[in-house]
Design a protein around this motif. Sequence first.
Motif, PDB file in Angstrom:
ATOM      1  N   ASP A 271     -13.021  -5.405  -3.095  1.00  0.00           N
ATOM      2  CA  ASP A 271     -11.575  -5.197  -3.232  1.00  0.00           C
ATOM      3  C   ASP A 271     -10.862  -6.542  -3.336  1.00  0.00           C
ATOM      4  O   ASP A 271     -11.254  -7.514  -2.687  1.00  0.00           O
ATOM      5  CB  ASP A 271     -11.042  -4.420  -2.015  1.00  0.00           C
ATOM      6  CG  ASP A 271     -11.309  -2.929  -2.134  1.00  0.00           C
ATOM      7  OD1 ASP A 271     -11.796  -2.495  -3.197  1.00  0.00           O
ATOM      8  OD2 ASP A 271     -11.019  -2.205  -1.169  1.00  0.00           O
ATOM      9  N   TRP A 272      -9.798  -6.546  -4.139  1.00  0.00           N
ATOM     10  CA  TRP A 272      -9.082  -7.800  -4.379  1.00  0.00           C
ATOM     11  C   TRP A 272      -7.565  -7.573  -4.343  1.00  0.00           C
ATOM     12  O   TRP A 272      -7.086  -6.518  -4.766  1.00  0.00           O
ATOM     13  CB  TRP A 272      -9.383  -8.339  -5.777  1.00  0.00           C
ATOM     14  CG  TRP A 272     -10.706  -8.971  -5.978  1.00  0.00           C
ATOM     15  CD1 TRP A 272     -11.851  -8.355  -6.377  1.00  0.00           C
ATOM     16  CD2 TRP A 272     -11.025 -10.368  -5.825  1.00  0.00           C
ATOM     17  NE1 TRP A 272     -12.864  -9.278  -6.486  1.00  0.00           N
ATOM     18  CE2 TRP A 272     -12.386 -10.515  -6.150  1.00  0.00           C
ATOM     19  CE3 TRP A 272     -10.292 -11.501  -5.443  1.00  0.00           C
ATOM     20  CZ2 TRP A 272     -13.034 -11.754  -6.109  1.00  0.00           C
ATOM     21  CZ3 TRP A 272     -10.940 -12.719  -5.409  1.00  0.00           C
ATOM     22  CH2 TRP A 272     -12.299 -12.846  -5.740  1.00  0.00           C
TER      23      TRP A 272
ATOM     24  N   MET B  85      -5.815  -6.139   9.371  1.00  0.00           N
ATOM     25  CA  MET B  85      -7.208  -5.654   9.417  1.00  0.00           C
ATOM     26  C   MET B  85      -8.092  -6.791   9.937  1.00  0.00           C
ATOM     27  O   MET B  85      -8.930  -7.338   9.195  1.00  0.00           O
ATOM     28  CB  MET B  85      -7.682  -5.208   8.025  1.00  0.00           C
ATOM     29  CG  MET B  85      -6.877  -4.052   7.441  1.00  0.00           C
ATOM     30  SD  MET B  85      -7.624  -3.346   5.960  1.00  0.00           S
ATOM     31  CE  MET B  85      -7.643  -4.747   4.855  1.00  0.00           C
TER      32      MET B  85
ATOM     33  N   ALA C  33      -3.178  -3.234   1.646  1.00  0.00           N
ATOM     34  CA  ALA C  33      -4.244  -2.629   2.450  1.00  0.00           C
ATOM     35  C   ALA C  33      -3.887  -1.213   2.884  1.00  0.00           C
ATOM     36  O   ALA C  33      -4.625  -0.597   3.650  1.00  0.00           O
ATOM     37  CB  ALA C  33      -4.530  -3.505   3.667  1.00  0.00           C
TER      38      ALA C  33
ATOM     39  N   ALA D 283      -5.729   1.452  -2.115  1.00  0.00           N
ATOM     40  CA  ALA D 283      -5.578   0.364  -1.141  1.00  0.00           C
ATOM     41  C   ALA D 283      -6.859  -0.459  -1.002  1.00  0.00           C
ATOM     42  O   ALA D 283      -7.959   0.024  -1.226  1.00  0.00           O
ATOM     43  CB  ALA D 283      -5.173   0.940   0.209  1.00  0.00           C
ATOM     44  N   THR D 284      -6.671  -1.729  -0.599  1.00  0.00           N
ATOM     45  CA  THR D 284      -7.793  -2.662  -0.451  1.00  0.00           C
ATOM     46  C   THR D 284      -8.205  -2.733   1.011  1.00  0.00           C
ATOM     47  O   THR D 284      -7.838  -3.650   1.711  1.00  0.00           O
ATOM     48  CB  THR D 284      -7.399  -4.064  -0.937  1.00  0.00           C
ATOM     49  OG1 THR D 284      -6.167  -4.428  -0.278  1.00  0.00           O
ATOM     50  CG2 THR D 284      -7.171  -4.103  -2.419  1.00  0.00           C
ATOM     51  N   TYR D 285      -8.971  -1.743   1.438  1.00  0.00           N
ATOM     52  CA  TYR D 285      -9.456  -1.728   2.823  1.00  0.00           C
ATOM     53  C   TYR D 285     -10.940  -2.048   2.875  1.00  0.00           C
ATOM     54  O   TYR D 285     -11.587  -1.916   3.900  1.00  0.00           O
ATOM     55  CB  TYR D 285      -9.172  -0.350   3.455  1.00  0.00           C
ATOM     56  CG  TYR D 285      -9.568   0.809   2.573  1.00  0.00           C
ATOM     57  CD1 TYR D 285     -10.869   1.291   2.601  1.00  0.00           C
ATOM     58  CD2 TYR D 285      -8.665   1.379   1.670  1.00  0.00           C
ATOM     59  CE1 TYR D 285     -11.258   2.310   1.760  1.00  0.00           C
ATOM     60  CE2 TYR D 285      -9.048   2.409   0.823  1.00  0.00           C
ATOM     61  CZ  TYR D 285     -10.343   2.867   0.876  1.00  0.00           C
ATOM     62  OH  TYR D 285     -10.737   3.870   0.030  1.00  0.00           O
TER      63      TYR D 285
ATOM     64  N   LYS E 284     -14.350  -2.284  -0.167  1.00  0.00           N
ATOM     65  CA  LYS E 284     -14.957  -1.384  -1.152  1.00  0.00           C
ATOM     66  C   LYS E 284     -16.259  -0.797  -0.630  1.00  0.00           C
ATOM     67  O   LYS E 284     -17.202  -1.514  -0.347  1.00  0.00           O
ATOM     68  CB  LYS E 284     -15.254  -2.179  -2.429  1.00  0.00           C
ATOM     69  CG  LYS E 284     -15.885  -1.345  -3.525  1.00  0.00           C
ATOM     70  CD  LYS E 284     -16.625  -2.222  -4.513  1.00  0.00           C
ATOM     71  CE  LYS E 284     -17.462  -1.406  -5.463  1.00  0.00           C
ATOM     72  NZ  LYS E 284     -18.541  -0.667  -4.815  1.00  0.00           N
TER      73      LYS E 284
ATOM     74  N   LYS F 190     -14.069  -0.834  -7.194  1.00  0.00           N
ATOM     75  CA  LYS F 190     -13.241  -1.755  -6.426  1.00  0.00           C
ATOM     76  C   LYS F 190     -11.768  -1.494  -6.690  1.00  0.00           C
ATOM     77  O   LYS F 190     -11.388  -1.040  -7.782  1.00  0.00           O
ATOM     78  CB  LYS F 190     -13.598  -3.198  -6.766  1.00  0.00           C
ATOM     79  CG  LYS F 190     -13.334  -3.597  -8.205  1.00  0.00           C
ATOM     80  CD  LYS F 190     -13.805  -5.030  -8.438  1.00  0.00           C
ATOM     81  CE  LYS F 190     -13.946  -5.331  -9.916  1.00  0.00           C
ATOM     82  NZ  LYS F 190     -14.613  -6.602 -10.164  1.00  0.00           N
ATOM     83  N   HIS F 191     -10.948  -1.753  -5.691  1.00  0.00           N
ATOM     84  CA  HIS F 191      -9.503  -1.638  -5.841  1.00  0.00           C
ATOM     85  C   HIS F 191      -8.908  -3.031  -6.026  1.00  0.00           C
ATOM     86  O   HIS F 191      -9.295  -3.963  -5.344  1.00  0.00           O
ATOM     87  CB  HIS F 191      -8.894  -0.972  -4.598  1.00  0.00           C
ATOM     88  CG  HIS F 191      -9.260   0.475  -4.474  1.00  0.00           C
ATOM     89  ND1 HIS F 191      -9.107   1.181  -3.310  1.00  0.00           N
ATOM     90  CD2 HIS F 191      -9.779   1.339  -5.375  1.00  0.00           C
ATOM     91  CE1 HIS F 191      -9.500   2.433  -3.504  1.00  0.00           C
ATOM     92  NE2 HIS F 191      -9.926   2.556  -4.744  1.00  0.00           N
ATOM     93  N   ILE F 192      -7.985  -3.127  -6.958  1.00  0.00           N
ATOM     94  CA  ILE F 192      -7.352  -4.417  -7.254  1.00  0.00           C
ATOM     95  C   ILE F 192      -5.848  -4.246  -7.172  1.00  0.00           C
ATOM     96  O   ILE F 192      -5.274  -3.413  -7.883  1.00  0.00           O
ATOM     97  CB  ILE F 192      -7.759  -4.926  -8.658  1.00  0.00           C
ATOM     98  CG1 ILE F 192      -9.275  -5.094  -8.750  1.00  0.00           C
ATOM     99  CG2 ILE F 192      -7.053  -6.234  -8.968  1.00  0.00           C
ATOM    100  CD1 ILE F 192      -9.789  -5.194 -10.173  1.00  0.00           C
ATOM    101  N   ILE F 193      -5.230  -5.011  -6.299  1.00  0.00           N
ATOM    102  CA  ILE F 193      -3.772  -5.010  -6.211  1.00  0.00           C
ATOM    103  C   ILE F 193      -3.263  -6.111  -7.130  1.00  0.00           C
ATOM    104  O   ILE F 193      -3.502  -7.295  -6.883  1.00  0.00           O
ATOM    105  CB  ILE F 193      -3.305  -5.288  -4.758  1.00  0.00           C
ATOM    106  CG1 ILE F 193      -3.864  -4.245  -3.794  1.00  0.00           C
ATOM    107  CG2 ILE F 193      -1.784  -5.386  -4.694  1.00  0.00           C
ATOM    108  CD1 ILE F 193      -3.381  -2.846  -4.003  1.00  0.00           C
ATOM    109  N   THR F 194      -2.607  -5.741  -8.189  1.00  0.00           N
ATOM    110  CA  THR F 194      -2.124  -6.768  -9.122  1.00  0.00           C
ATOM    111  C   THR F 194      -0.972  -6.227  -9.952  1.00  0.00           C
ATOM    112  O   THR F 194      -0.847  -5.009 -10.147  1.00  0.00           O
ATOM    113  CB  THR F 194      -3.258  -7.254 -10.059  1.00  0.00           C
ATOM    114  OG1 THR F 194      -2.754  -8.306 -10.897  1.00  0.00           O
ATOM    115  CG2 THR F 194      -3.797  -6.140 -10.951  1.00  0.00           C
ATOM    116  N   SER F 195      -0.143  -7.133 -10.423  1.00  0.00           N
ATOM    117  CA  SER F 195       0.909  -6.752 -11.368  1.00  0.00           C
ATOM    118  C   SER F 195       0.567  -7.271 -12.757  1.00  0.00           C
ATOM    119  O   SER F 195       1.338  -7.108 -13.690  1.00  0.00           O
ATOM    120  CB  SER F 195       2.263  -7.322 -10.905  1.00  0.00           C
ATOM    121  OG  SER F 195       2.158  -8.713 -10.697  1.00  0.00           O
ATOM    122  N   LEU F 196      -0.591  -7.902 -12.878  1.00  0.00           N
ATOM    123  CA  LEU F 196      -0.978  -8.564 -14.127  1.00  0.00           C
ATOM    124  C   LEU F 196      -1.695  -7.603 -15.066  1.00  0.00           C
ATOM    125  O   LEU F 196      -2.547  -6.838 -14.642  1.00  0.00           O
ATOM    126  CB  LEU F 196      -1.914  -9.741 -13.799  1.00  0.00           C
ATOM    127  CG  LEU F 196      -2.507 -10.528 -14.970  1.00  0.00           C
ATOM    128  CD1 LEU F 196      -1.426 -11.260 -15.733  1.00  0.00           C
ATOM    129  CD2 LEU F 196      -3.545 -11.506 -14.473  1.00  0.00           C
TER     130      LEU F 196
END
Lengths: 76, 270, 360
Positions: free
Chosen positions: B77-78, B97, C72, C204-206, C208, C214-220
């Motif tokens: 995760d990223w 966390m 998260a 959410a990125t808790y 993987k 995988k989770h990716i938090i991005t605005s890109l």
Amino acid sequence: MAKVRGAVVVDTEVCKGCNLCVVACPTLTLALNRNVNNKGYHYSYMENPENCTGCTNCSTVCPDSCITVYRTKTVH
Amino acid sequence: MSVLTERINQIIKPENLVYAKTPLLNDDAMHYCPGCSHGVVHRLIAEVIEEMGIQEQTIGVSPVGCAVFAYNYIDIDWAEAAHGRAPAVATGIKRVMPEKYVFSYQGDGDLAAIGTAETLHAINRGENIVMIFINNAIYGMTGGQMAPTTLIGQITATTPFGRNADLNGYPLKITELIAQLPGAAYVTRQSVQTPAAVRKAKKAIRKAFEIQAKKIGTAFVEVVSTCSSGWKLTPVASNKWMEDNMFPQYPLGDLKDSGRADADLYRIKG
Amino acid sequence: MGELRLMKGNEVIAEAAIRCGCDGYFGYPITPQSEIMETLMTLRPWEDSGMVVLQAESEIASIHMVYGAAGAGKRVMTSSSSPGISLMAEGISYMAGAELPCVIVNVQRGGPGLGTIQPSQADYNQATKGGGHGDYSLFVLAPASVQEMHDFVILGFEMAFKYRNPVMILADGVIGQLMEKVELIDHRPRWTNEQILEISGEWATYGKSQNRKKHIITSLEMDSNTMEQNNLRLQAKYERMKEVEVRYEAIECDDADYILVAFGSAARICQKTVQIARQKGVKVGLIRPITLFPFPEKIIAQYASKVKGFLSVEFNAGQMVNDIRLAVNGNTKVAYFGRMGGIVPTPDEVEIALHQRFKN
């Protein structure tokens, strides 16, 4: 002919021909190929495969993780 | 089939495998230029995460700069942070966390220019995170402009006649500054231009992640790196240039390895 | 009935955050809202609920800590006042782009620049038109009482997660510093990991696990077609908010010839103006937008055909008045009255202004 102990497999489509593995190779096994891959890069290959000891120096410095290394203890 | 090919094929068998790409790195070709140090450091991080068995507990924070797409390559995760803010983003993740492994990955412009405040304060708080710092003395993504770590005399797109101290100030030795901070647990400077250097750098990254589990402060790993495109040299010549010019200014080795400072040293008397 | 207390608006933000099971607060001191973090630090919620409270090195760091923690799947918030919100604009834009839920409290003071520490509503445009770069909107709530400061923290988190969007509570120095009776909700536990998995497990990125991507938090997003789709998705979300989340209060509007429109503490003053005007025989009503985005444009449009005019009363140079004009669409007169620099007008001043603007 020298005893073959190691061998590498280069993912030629991922290789960008940066030459770092060629320089890192202590046995002068590797060179950049005269041919190019689909992106136009002269990919790395075993020019002198009989030299390879499977030392993993090439895969260690490879920025694109495109080299797989094999080594055998058995002398053929 | 020649005798030689036959012999090679006898070696290329699963039981003889000594090195293969970690499954934590996906099969996409990286977007980096040929010879870029980012690729090596990405692989080392992925290998460490795999070897420690912490894929499910690790969250990476990627920067703005060439490594913005780091999240495309390592299978964890990223969160992608705004320019310079990775230490703050990592702080937020880690604080809510604390049982997870959190690392930030930043270049010199991100970490040592626009994000200097976030960098220093995260480490000064002793955030239990790993910070990876790629120092190639140039802004790669935007086309090779001067970075805070650009050397005096070094030619970049915004110092076309070489960095001039009168005009542009001095190379920022931010890792030396960081080593002074009481919250820093482990501060080291590594490189990845030779097999030996890569193996050493991997040990340092592994140690940094192990320190995170101990919760004894921030673990900071600088990797002095090359930027062939920005430096306008071949990858091999870049390594030489780095050894000749970067290493004297940014000498390799551990700068601190003592854990977070004892708070009593800073306590009020009365 | 919940516990009753006499509390300051700023203090109740902290109390409500703890009670509703907030996971974290990241902030930086600035007048006139410093009591929020001071109260949290005094109450030490990390010992009971496990809520994290951290004083950051800047508003910039605060909002990016919120970005990380919200990514998260946690319920996290920050607070500041006008100049600090400007610094947060970067992070707020990133959060809107990455579709992250959070609550941001802006206890407004006067600007521009360092301005004044006195109350103001001059951040209306900043709050309702995004405030940072890019096409985005915040869900904006305008409390007019200490009770609403409490209630909107809870409602804010609800909306933030319903729409995966940052929510702003746009208060001002008056409401922040005001002491009033407030009914507090009972303590609710923070979400468990299982609840977070259920609510935000898709993104959410808790960490993987092997069985998911995988989770990716991005605005890109570098692909233009995908980026346009991302923008369209955001715009559709804002449209849904406009359809179902508009909140307002209409006071004595049914027979009104003139309607005052005011939010937050300005609405409290206008409520008195309504009484004063009606004692003088002028039929005046008040519409108090509670959600500034989505703006209650439909109700204003409805009254536009019935009344002789709207007067927008704001502690700024006239910002909400433009949204009223758009809603009215030329169907009746729209005027503005406001004070700036931290001056809070009296109900009589508003009544005089109404008389002057419309010659009634």
